[in-house]
Scaffold this motif. Structure first.
Motif, PDB file in Angstrom:
ATOM      1  N   TYR A 220      48.089  47.626  36.322  1.00  0.00           N
ATOM      2  CA  TYR A 220      47.416  46.562  37.213  1.00  0.00           C
ATOM      3  C   TYR A 220      46.114  46.799  37.260  1.00  0.00           C
ATOM      4  CZ  TYR A 220      51.804  44.029  38.693  1.00  0.00           C
ATOM      5  OH  TYR A 220      52.997  43.625  38.827  1.00  0.00           O
ATOM      6  N   ARG A 221      45.486  48.344  37.253  1.00  0.00           N
ATOM      7  CA  ARG A 221      44.282  48.233  37.681  1.00  0.00           C
ATOM      8  C   ARG A 221      43.367  48.105  36.601  1.00  0.00           C
ATOM      9  NH1 ARG A 221      39.386  48.750  39.763  1.00  0.00           N
ATOM     10  NH2 ARG A 221      37.860  50.310  39.506  1.00  0.00           N
ATOM     11  N   VAL A 222      43.317  48.891  35.604  1.00  0.00           N
ATOM     12  CA  VAL A 222      43.947  48.459  33.708  1.00  0.00           C
ATOM     13  C   VAL A 222      43.143  46.713  33.881  1.00  0.00           C
ATOM     14  CG1 VAL A 222      43.917  47.922  31.649  1.00  0.00           C
ATOM     15  CG2 VAL A 222      44.135  50.154  32.674  1.00  0.00           C
ATOM     16  N   ILE A 223      43.990  45.884  34.396  1.00  0.00           N
ATOM     17  CA  ILE A 223      44.450  43.889  34.428  1.00  0.00           C
ATOM     18  C   ILE A 223      42.836  44.117  34.863  1.00  0.00           C
ATOM     19  CG2 ILE A 223      45.029  42.402  34.954  1.00  0.00           C
ATOM     20  CD1 ILE A 223      48.245  43.697  33.935  1.00  0.00           C
ATOM     21  N   GLU A 224      42.741  44.840  35.915  1.00  0.00           N
ATOM     22  CA  GLU A 224      41.380  44.075  37.162  1.00  0.00           C
ATOM     23  C   GLU A 224      40.513  44.536  36.448  1.00  0.00           C
ATOM     24  OE1 GLU A 224      41.527  43.426  41.832  1.00  0.00           O
ATOM     25  OE2 GLU A 224      42.558  44.840  41.239  1.00  0.00           O
ATOM     26  N   VAL A 225      40.248  45.802  35.903  1.00  0.00           N
ATOM     27  CA  VAL A 225      39.538  45.981  35.317  1.00  0.00           C
ATOM     28  C   VAL A 225      38.280  45.122  33.690  1.00  0.00           C
ATOM     29  CG1 VAL A 225      37.621  47.929  33.830  1.00  0.00           C
ATOM     30  CG2 VAL A 225      38.790  48.716  35.967  1.00  0.00           C
ATOM     31  N   LEU A 226      39.658  44.289  32.814  1.00  0.00           N
ATOM     32  CA  LEU A 226      39.485  43.950  32.399  1.00  0.00           C
ATOM     33  C   LEU A 226      38.914  42.177  32.670  1.00  0.00           C
ATOM     34  CD1 LEU A 226      42.278  44.916  29.720  1.00  0.00           C
ATOM     35  CD2 LEU A 226      40.028  45.029  29.238  1.00  0.00           C
ATOM     36  N   ASN A 227      39.479  41.868  34.037  1.00  0.00           N
ATOM     37  CA  ASN A 227      38.783  40.594  34.371  1.00  0.00           C
ATOM     38  C   ASN A 227      37.232  40.188  34.888  1.00  0.00           C
ATOM     39  OD1 ASN A 227      41.648  39.214  34.180  1.00  0.00           O
ATOM     40  ND2 ASN A 227      42.274  39.683  36.345  1.00  0.00           N
ATOM     41  N   ILE A 228      37.753  41.573  35.947  1.00  0.00           N
ATOM     42  CA  ILE A 228      36.294  41.833  36.296  1.00  0.00           C
ATOM     43  C   ILE A 228      35.463  42.120  34.932  1.00  0.00           C
ATOM     44  CG2 ILE A 228      34.294  43.244  37.615  1.00  0.00           C
ATOM     45  CD1 ILE A 228      37.253  44.298  39.006  1.00  0.00           C
ATOM     46  N   ALA A 229      34.927  42.636  33.943  1.00  0.00           N
ATOM     47  CA  ALA A 229      33.567  42.531  33.251  1.00  0.00           C
ATOM     48  C   ALA A 229      34.082  42.084  31.411  1.00  0.00           C
ATOM     49  CB  ALA A 229      34.394  44.230  31.962  1.00  0.00           C
ATOM     50  N   SER A 230      35.206  40.786  31.342  1.00  0.00           N
ATOM     51  CA  SER A 230      35.265  40.120  31.167  1.00  0.00           C
ATOM     52  C   SER A 230      34.911  38.872  31.832  1.00  0.00           C
ATOM     53  CB  SER A 230      37.059  39.727  30.052  1.00  0.00           C
ATOM     54  OG  SER A 230      37.406  40.630  29.712  1.00  0.00           O
ATOM     55  N   ILE A 231      35.131  38.327  32.942  1.00  0.00           N
ATOM     56  CA  ILE A 231      34.622  37.328  33.108  1.00  0.00           C
ATOM     57  C   ILE A 231      32.687  37.547  34.111  1.00  0.00           C
ATOM     58  CG2 ILE A 231      34.938  35.592  35.064  1.00  0.00           C
ATOM     59  CD1 ILE A 231      38.297  36.321  34.747  1.00  0.00           C
ATOM     60  N   SER A 232      33.468  38.342  35.227  1.00  0.00           N
ATOM     61  CA  SER A 232      31.358  38.196  35.573  1.00  0.00           C
ATOM     62  C   SER A 232      30.540  39.467  34.367  1.00  0.00           C
ATOM     63  CB  SER A 232      31.535  38.882  36.845  1.00  0.00           C
ATOM     64  OG  SER A 232      32.329  40.178  36.642  1.00  0.00           O
TER      65      SER A 232
ATOM     66  N   SER B 221      37.220  38.666  51.245  1.00  0.00           N
ATOM     67  CA  SER B 221      37.842  40.194  51.639  1.00  0.00           C
ATOM     68  C   SER B 221      37.444  40.646  52.778  1.00  0.00           C
ATOM     69  CB  SER B 221      36.350  41.936  50.157  1.00  0.00           C
ATOM     70  OG  SER B 221      35.468  41.343  50.958  1.00  0.00           O
ATOM     71  N   GLN B 222      36.821  40.243  53.408  1.00  0.00           N
ATOM     72  CA  GLN B 222      36.143  40.883  54.856  1.00  0.00           C
ATOM     73  C   GLN B 222      37.596  40.374  55.904  1.00  0.00           C
ATOM     74  OE1 GLN B 222      34.174  43.066  55.737  1.00  0.00           O
ATOM     75  NE2 GLN B 222      33.698  43.169  53.359  1.00  0.00           N
ATOM     76  N   GLN B 223      38.356  38.747  54.956  1.00  0.00           N
ATOM     77  CA  GLN B 223      38.941  38.393  56.301  1.00  0.00           C
ATOM     78  C   GLN B 223      40.144  39.210  56.841  1.00  0.00           C
ATOM     79  OE1 GLN B 223      40.220  34.755  54.496  1.00  0.00           O
ATOM     80  NE2 GLN B 223      38.472  33.947  54.826  1.00  0.00           N
TER      81      GLN B 223
ATOM     82  N   ALA C 266      35.674  49.917  36.216  1.00  0.00           N
ATOM     83  CA  ALA C 266      36.402  51.126  36.295  1.00  0.00           C
ATOM     84  C   ALA C 266      35.279  51.612  37.405  1.00  0.00           C
ATOM     85  CB  ALA C 266      36.347  51.854  34.990  1.00  0.00           C
ATOM     86  N   TRP C 267      34.562  51.916  37.725  1.00  0.00           N
ATOM     87  CA  TRP C 267      33.812  53.146  38.775  1.00  0.00           C
ATOM     88  C   TRP C 267      33.766  52.343  40.229  1.00  0.00           C
ATOM     89  CZ3 TRP C 267      28.588  53.132  40.760  1.00  0.00           C
ATOM     90  CH2 TRP C 267      28.083  53.838  41.137  1.00  0.00           C
ATOM     91  N   ARG C 268      33.855  50.859  40.388  1.00  0.00           N
ATOM     92  CA  ARG C 268      33.650  50.691  41.952  1.00  0.00           C
ATOM     93  C   ARG C 268      34.983  49.591  42.196  1.00  0.00           C
ATOM     94  NH1 ARG C 268      29.941  52.392  45.198  1.00  0.00           N
ATOM     95  NH2 ARG C 268      29.741  49.599  45.618  1.00  0.00           N
ATOM     96  N   PRO C 269      35.285  50.101  43.556  1.00  0.00           N
ATOM     97  CA  PRO C 269      36.393  48.879  43.587  1.00  0.00           C
ATOM     98  C   PRO C 269      36.412  47.568  43.144  1.00  0.00           C
ATOM     99  CG  PRO C 269      35.217  50.898  45.702  1.00  0.00           C
ATOM    100  CD  PRO C 269      34.631  50.722  44.509  1.00  0.00           C
ATOM    101  N   ALA C 270      37.821  46.889  43.087  1.00  0.00           N
ATOM    102  CA  ALA C 270      37.481  45.846  42.129  1.00  0.00           C
ATOM    103  C   ALA C 270      36.145  45.075  43.244  1.00  0.00           C
ATOM    104  CB  ALA C 270      38.793  45.431  42.388  1.00  0.00           C
ATOM    105  N   THR C 271      36.817  44.635  44.752  1.00  0.00           N
ATOM    106  CA  THR C 271      35.859  43.622  45.643  1.00  0.00           C
ATOM    107  C   THR C 271      34.284  43.970  45.461  1.00  0.00           C
ATOM    108  OG1 THR C 271      37.635  43.247  46.842  1.00  0.00           O
ATOM    109  CG2 THR C 271      35.873  42.511  47.828  1.00  0.00           C
TER     110      THR C 271
ATOM    111  N   ARG D  70      50.610  39.618  41.560  1.00  0.00           N
ATOM    112  CA  ARG D  70      51.089  40.819  41.465  1.00  0.00           C
ATOM    113  C   ARG D  70      50.531  41.338  42.495  1.00  0.00           C
ATOM    114  NH1 ARG D  70      52.883  38.297  38.851  1.00  0.00           N
ATOM    115  NH2 ARG D  70      53.943  38.632  36.822  1.00  0.00           N
ATOM    116  N   ARG D  71      49.332  41.209  43.521  1.00  0.00           N
ATOM    117  CA  ARG D  71      48.237  41.931  44.498  1.00  0.00           C
ATOM    118  C   ARG D  71      49.130  41.793  45.873  1.00  0.00           C
ATOM    119  NH1 ARG D  71      43.737  40.014  44.726  1.00  0.00           N
ATOM    120  NH2 ARG D  71      43.434  41.761  43.635  1.00  0.00           N
ATOM    121  N   GLN D  72      49.691  40.805  46.283  1.00  0.00           N
ATOM    122  CA  GLN D  72      51.245  40.197  46.788  1.00  0.00           C
ATOM    123  C   GLN D  72      52.510  40.763  47.152  1.00  0.00           C
ATOM    124  OE1 GLN D  72      50.675  36.487  47.456  1.00  0.00           O
ATOM    125  NE2 GLN D  72      48.470  36.261  48.433  1.00  0.00           N
TER     126      GLN D  72
END
Length: 546
Positions: free
Chosen positions: A399-411, A524-526, A454-459, A383-385
């Motif tokens: 999409y932002r909510v989904i990304e937050v859920l991804n981060i918190a649910s996994i890491s 993320s730096q590429q 939710a507070w920090r940028p995704a990466t 979806r980002r592409q």
């Protein structure tokens, strides 16, 4: 419509179902798989979290050094003095995991209580004397009911059904799934995530199908209660009829003392030819009292019987002591359907094959968790592409909510899991409800990871949570050494493989999180590096010259 067009249409509809159904289910299923994977070694984790427990012993026979008649006498004396009338007594006898006598009872108000007493003196063991902990059972309860009781079991069951749908739709969607299993293209963004998702999915597909189906079959009575409710007054009556056991008795209200349990224990051990591990008394203090003694399960080296050895149990009248029934070890009751259910239960809980089977389940469980994680991340990479605007103007917010859920649910969940171990060592001894405080620490840390994501940028959220997890994992032996005075090197020297294994696995997972954080940061730096190169004076002059 031609046959080829019909196949294409089916595959497209399955792709939609797999993508969106899998997305909404993957967060819960990741929790189920990761905690279930740790729960495979719940006894080892419990032993690490309770340093007071003895090292695991290879002694499995009758002569294990425990005076069980004395232990059950002490347990009965305590219960008779403090709760002479209740709905239930339970006496857990000393074993490798706990040298104390564990007492359980349900009072007249149906409130459940438990206490531990010394197996020699019969005195209650104070919380300040030992490190009380939920241990590895926390991960088991998270795995199948999220610490939410019956509602949690239904919750997990619903998503387990969704998982079966996801597995079937995934196989239909990926027509070249087995060919793709042997293809991995690193550094290709979306293609790489899809390759990783396909690889771990195909590798562990038989295990995923088995573990999901057997998990549902284990709780068949709860998921399909109508037939039982229509034909039987209670679940106990159903099982008594199915397993041809004595019918449960109704309380009479007539006072009657419980017979000497130590004599029943000796009789049971003589008939079962194995130690008794637990004694249960229904309606103690009433003339309807009944006693069940449960044999200890003995895992025989070299035997891999899925149908199970069965520990055996003996039923007695709780007042007269007369024997009512004997179910010998290995005796199967309930017919073919119950045998099948027993096989499925043993398959799900890895109750066969010893340590080799448990390590296989551990590896396959991690593969299942990786399948969920890569699927969730693949969605966001795609979806980002190429956003499809499924939600109109609100699509970026969704999409932002989904990304937050991804981060918190996994890491975030990974961080909460290792924080649970740290809580075990840092929460002071002797405080009331200490095991509940450990579980609360797990949930608090997990909740904070949602806030952080939710507070920090995704990466940055990914990298920071992975680094925090790696730090806690890698320094767990140091914490243990500072608090308890032990760590994996000393465990290995003493031959305590279970406790050493907990710390060595933590170190391995910490290194994995550290490597993953580094890869996420480099990736993320590429784009920034490529953009800087395009905007550099040298590149600009070359473009002008050309």
């Amino acid at each position: 419509m031609s046959q080829a067009e019909e196949k294409t249409a089916l595959r497209q509809s399955m792709a939609w179902l797999h993508t969106w159904g899998g997305l909404w289910a993957c967060w819960v299923l990741f929790v189920v798989f990761l905690t279930g994977t740790f729960g495979v070694f719940d006894d080892a984790i419990t032993r690490w979290m309770k340093p007071q427990l003895p090292q695991a012993s290879e002694t499995r026979g009758m002569d294990d050094g425990v005076d069980r008649p004395q232990a059950v006498r002490l347990g009965q004396a305590y219960l008779s003095e403090h709760v002479p009338r209740s709905h239930f007594w339970g006496i857990g006898l000393p074993n490798d995991n706990d040298a104390a006598v564990r007492l359980f009872w349900e009072d007249q108000n149906e409130q459940f209580h438990n206490i531990r007493i010394d197996a020699t003196s019969g005195e209650p063991i104070k919380a300040t004397d030992e490190r009380e902990s939920e241990g590895g059972h926390h991960f088991v309860h998270m795995h199948f009911e999220f610490h939410a009781g019956t509602a949690g079991i239904w919750f997990v069951g619903f998503f387990t059904m969704a998982m079966l749908v996801g597995l079937v739709s995934g196989v239909i969607t990926h027509k070249r799934i087995f060919k793709d299993f042997f293809t991995f293209r690193p550094g290709k963004a979306q293609r790489s995530w899809l390759d990783a998702h396909n690889a771990v999915s195909v590798l562990s597909l038989p295990f995923q199908l088995m573990i999901a189906y057997t998990g549902l079959a284990t709780f068949y009575m709860l998921y399909m209660p109508a037939g039982i409710a229509v034909h039987y007054p209670s679940d106990d009556a159903y099982f008594a009829n199915l397993l041809t056991q004595p019918e449960p008795r109704e309380e009479t209200g007539i006072d009657a003392p419980v017979t000497a349990l130590d004599a029943l224990l000796l009789s049971s051990e003589q008939q079962l030819q194995r130690p008794v591990s637990f004694v249960s008394v229904e309606h103690p203090g009433d003339s309807s009292a009944s006693v069940v003694t449960f044999g200890r399960f003995i895992e025989k080296t070299g035997e891999y019987r899925l149908l199970g050895d069965g520990a055996g149990q003996v039923f007695f009248d709780g007042v007269s002591g007369a024997q009512l029934d004997l179910q010998a070890p290995g005796e199967l009751r309930g017919g073919a359907a119950q045998d099948v259910q027993s096989v499925m239960r043993n398959l799900h809980f890895a109750a066969f094959g010893g340590h080799a089977a448990r390590w296989l389940y551990f590896i396959c469980g991690l593969a299942g968790a990786a399948m969920m994680a890569t699927g969730a991340i693949l969605f966001m990479v795609k979806r980002r592409q190429r956003a499809l605007n499924e939600f109109g103007a609100r699509t970026p917010q969704v999409y932002r909510v989904i990304e937050v859920l991804n981060i918190a649910s996994i890491s975030g969940l990974s961080l909460a899991c290792i924080a649970f171990f740290w809580g075990n060592r840092l929460i002071p001894l002797g405080i009331a409800d200490r095991p509940e405080w450990e579980v609360a620490a797990f949930f608090v840390v997990w909740l904070l990871t949602f806030v952080h994501a939710a507070w920090r940028p995704a990466t940055r959220a990914w990298v920071e949570q992975l680094l925090a997890t790696a730090l806690l994992c890698l320094t767990l032996p140091l914490l243990n050494w500072l608090v308890v005075g032990d760590q994996f090197i000393r465990y290995l020297q003493r031959g305590d493989g279970e406790r050493a294994g907990v710390e060595l696995v933590a170190i391995a997972l910490g290194l994995l999180c550290l490597w993953t954080a580094r890869r996420v940061w480099q990736k993320s730096q590429q784009p920034a590096t490529a953009k800087a190169r395009r905007n550099s004076p040298r590149t600009a002059s070359v473009e002008v010259a050309s």
